[in-house]
Design a protein around this motif. Structure first.
Motif, PDB file in Angstrom:
ATOM      1  N   LYS A 219       1.206  -0.888  -0.135  1.00 27.82           N
ATOM      2  CA  LYS A 219       0.442  -0.217   0.386  1.00 27.82           C
ATOM      3  C   LYS A 219       0.751   1.547   0.070  1.00 27.82           C
ATOM      4  N   ARG A 222       0.410   9.303   0.000  1.00 27.83           N
ATOM      5  CA  ARG A 222       0.831  10.380  -0.363  1.00 27.83           C
ATOM      6  C   ARG A 222       1.356  11.522   0.706  1.00 27.83           C
ATOM      7  N   THR A 250      -1.817  16.941  -4.682  1.00 28.62           N
ATOM      8  CA  THR A 250      -2.685  15.742  -4.416  1.00 28.62           C
ATOM      9  C   THR A 250      -3.027  15.634  -5.953  1.00 28.62           C
ATOM     10  N   ASP A 255      -0.347   6.171  -7.781  1.00 29.62           N
ATOM     11  CA  ASP A 255      -1.240   5.773  -7.684  1.00 29.62           C
ATOM     12  C   ASP A 255      -1.485   5.546  -6.198  1.00 29.62           C
ATOM     13  N   ASP A 257      -2.609   4.792  -2.203  1.00 33.92           N
ATOM     14  CA  ASP A 257      -3.854   4.255  -1.167  1.00 33.92           C
ATOM     15  C   ASP A 257      -4.446   5.224  -0.705  1.00 33.92           C
ATOM     16  N   ALA A 258      -3.814   5.953  -0.194  1.00 34.28           N
ATOM     17  CA  ALA A 258      -4.752   7.859   0.474  1.00 34.28           C
ATOM     18  C   ALA A 258      -3.659   8.453   0.217  1.00 34.28           C
ATOM     19  N   ILE A 259      -4.282  10.154   0.575  1.00 30.07           N
ATOM     20  CA  ILE A 259      -3.146  10.834   0.663  1.00 30.07           C
ATOM     21  C   ILE A 259      -3.677  11.578   2.234  1.00 30.07           C
ATOM     22  N   ALA A 284      -8.736  15.099  -5.356  1.00 30.88           N
ATOM     23  CA  ALA A 284      -8.044  13.774  -4.903  1.00 30.88           C
ATOM     24  C   ALA A 284      -8.795  12.764  -6.064  1.00 30.88           C
ATOM     25  N   THR A 287      -9.187   8.819  -3.956  1.00 29.76           N
ATOM     26  CA  THR A 287      -8.397   7.983  -3.131  1.00 29.76           C
ATOM     27  C   THR A 287      -9.009   9.069  -2.148  1.00 29.76           C
ATOM     28  N   GLU A 310     -13.326   7.742  -0.177  1.00 33.66           N
ATOM     29  CA  GLU A 310     -13.711   7.907  -2.255  1.00 33.66           C
ATOM     30  C   GLU A 310     -14.489   8.311  -2.953  1.00 33.66           C
ATOM     31  N   GLY A 365      -8.177   2.175   2.423  1.00 36.70           N
ATOM     32  CA  GLY A 365      -7.428   2.165   1.384  1.00 36.70           C
ATOM     33  C   GLY A 365      -6.222   1.552   1.965  1.00 36.70           C
ATOM     34  N   ASP A 456       5.683  10.217  -2.425  1.00 37.51           N
ATOM     35  CA  ASP A 456       4.895   8.734  -2.076  1.00 37.51           C
ATOM     36  C   ASP A 456       5.895   7.686  -1.755  1.00 37.51           C
TER      37      ASP A 456
END
Length: 496
Positions: A219, A222, A250, A255, A257-259, A284, A287, A310, A365, A456
């Motif tokens: 996973k 970011r 952002t 790719d 899984d979460a920011i 986002a 995401t 999401e 995620g 990331d």
């Protein structure tokens, strides 16, 4: 002139020299703290302090030397405390020197009491035990302030791994135990025991580090670091600049899984944050996004972490519960607010209201996170009494802490929390240092201090539950109590 002669007598001159040596040794001992991390200077400085303690004649003299040693130590380790008062110099600048003087002098009183009590009831062995106990007390007294504890000199070394068994108190005991062992009666035995403590703990830590290479959860997270300087952060012309920085980073390709955005990363009260929230959801692009904001709940402001899922909906919220005294609130704030006195980060005299306490939040995620906002991270107890998380998540604004030592000491404590819990730690900081830390305290990815940018990084897997995460400080309390009783009984028998 008898008075003149007395004032400059050899005894008085010697006393002043010893006082200056006590102060200087404290400064040297603080060099074991981040960002210097010179534990090999810190340990000899503590050895010098023990020698001064051994040469005291009574509890009063011990208290004086212990206080001076503490003033030197805390004066250097915590000099970053002046930085928050310099953000708005016109309003708070006059407080800066008083903050450092009162904080270092006040904390040094605990060390003065340690030396005095130890001198009255025992020798070096008693000093080691009581000193570690007082450092534990410092983490809870008057809401607690366990910053720059003695054991933190081991952060970043293999010895830090011992925190998985006994936390920072065990690290403090190792440091003071190595030095204290040198005062055992037989020199060869003393050196042998001190060397054994050091080599054993260092070797165990090294084996743990070698055997536990980071494993990925597959996973990616970011971390967004807008680098909003504190003196600019709330200026009306700069608010959209910093907000746009975060939106741009952002929406960049990748790719994750979460920011994650840092503490108070939007300048709008949560219930009045449209259309900003819509722009964030658009950036986002499906995401999950975690961000910090101020919320107004039940008639009071809260320092809040929010999860946007999401769909762009706000699915979870965590309110900071361990607030910064005189920063986010002022005791008797409603009264003092009428006099124009408010916390540095407060919206009114009373400041922020605390949330209900530690809790887990689900981040789609990434799984279950144990959230911490800024200052909460320095307290190990804030990571206990909740179900086990998949990782620790800290959002923070270290712009308050300056550029020299504060942000790096905060990061060092994040490394220690990861080891204590055996959990990876995600750290999103407004001005840095943002980082991903593995369960044995290694920083596997980070962004530099005072840089705009994003990161990331793969999220490591957690380790099995550690002894410390299960039992906390209770085993160390029992060990210290039994050790103190043992030392006192030995001294009583020796006198008999």
């Amino acid at each position: 002139m008898p008075g003149f002669d007395a004032a400059f007598s050899p005894d008085k001159a010697r006393s002043w020299r010893v006082s200056l040596i006590s102060l200087a040794l404290g400064v040297c001992a603080a060099l074991g703290q981040a960002p210097w991390s010179l534990w090999w200077i810190s340990l000899p400085a503590f050895l010098g302090a023990f020698l001064l303690y051994k040469r005291t004649f009574d509890a009063g003299q011990a208290a004086w030397r212990g206080w001076l040693f503490g003033v030197g130590y805390f004066g250097l380790a915590l000099f970053w405390i002046v930085e928050p008062f310099l953000v708005d110099i016109a309003r708070h600048g006059w407080m800066a020197p008083f903050a450092l003087i009162f904080l270092s002098g006040g904390l040094a009183l605990l060390w003065a009491a340690t030396w005095a009590v130890s001198r009255r009831i025992g020798g070096v062995g008693v000093l080691v035990i009581i000193w570690v106990a007082v450092e534990m007390l410092r983490s809870v007294l008057f809401t607690g302030f366990p910053w720059a504890t003695i054991g933190h000199i081991w952060i970043g070394t293999p010895v830090m791994q011992m925190a998985a068994f006994g936390g920072a108190p065990l690290l403090s005991l190792i440091a003071l135990g190595i030095v204290g062992a040198l005062f055992l009666p037989r020199r060869t035995v003393a050196i042998g025991i001190a060397a054994t403590i050091f080599t054993t703990t260092w070797t165990i830590g090294l084996v743990i580090l070698i055997s536990q290479q980071p494993t990925k959860m597959e996973k990616t997270v970011r971390l967004v670091q807008p680098n909003a300087a504190q003196h600019l952060k709330w200026k009306s012309e700069m608010i959209p600049v910093f907000f746009q920085r975060q939106l741009s980073m952002t929406s960049l390709k990748g790719d994750p899984d979460a920011i994650i955005w840092p503490e108070t990363s939007i300048a709008y009260r949560l219930d009045r944050a449209e259309p900003a929230l819509s722009l964030m959801a658009e950036a986002a692009a499906g995401t999950p996004l975690v961000f910090g904001a101020n919320a107004f709940v039940d008639g009071a402001y809260r320092n809040t972490l929010v999860v946007m899922d999401e769909t762009g909906s706000l699915s979870e919220r965590y309110d900071k519960h361990h607030l910064v005294p005189f920063g986010e609130y002022v005791p008797f704030g409603d009264l003092l607010g009428q006099l124009g006195i408010a916390g540095l980060a407060a919206r009114d005299g009373g400041g922020f209201a605390p949330g209900p306490g530690p809790q887990l939040v689900e981040i789609p995620g990434l799984g279950k996170a144990l959230p911490l906002i800024c200052y909460e991270l320095i307290f190990p107890r804030n990571l206990r009494n909740v179900p086990r998380a998949d990782y620790i998540l800290q959002i923070t604004n270290d712009a308050w802490f300056g550029e020299i030592s504060g942000p790096y000491q905060h990061l060092a404590q994040a490394m220690l929390r990861a080891v204590e819990q055996g959990l990876p730690l995600i750290r999103a900081a407004n001005t840095g240092v943002s980082a991903v830390i593995d369960p044995v305290g290694r920083v596997i990815a980070n962004t530099p201090l005072n840089r705009e940018g994003y990161l990331d990084a793969d999220l490591p897997n957690p380790n099995p539950v550690t002894f410390y995460s299960e039992w906390g400080d209770w085993p160390m309390r029992i060990v210290l109590l039994i050790s103190l009783c043992g030392v006192l009984v030995t001294r009583i028998r020796a006198h008999d």
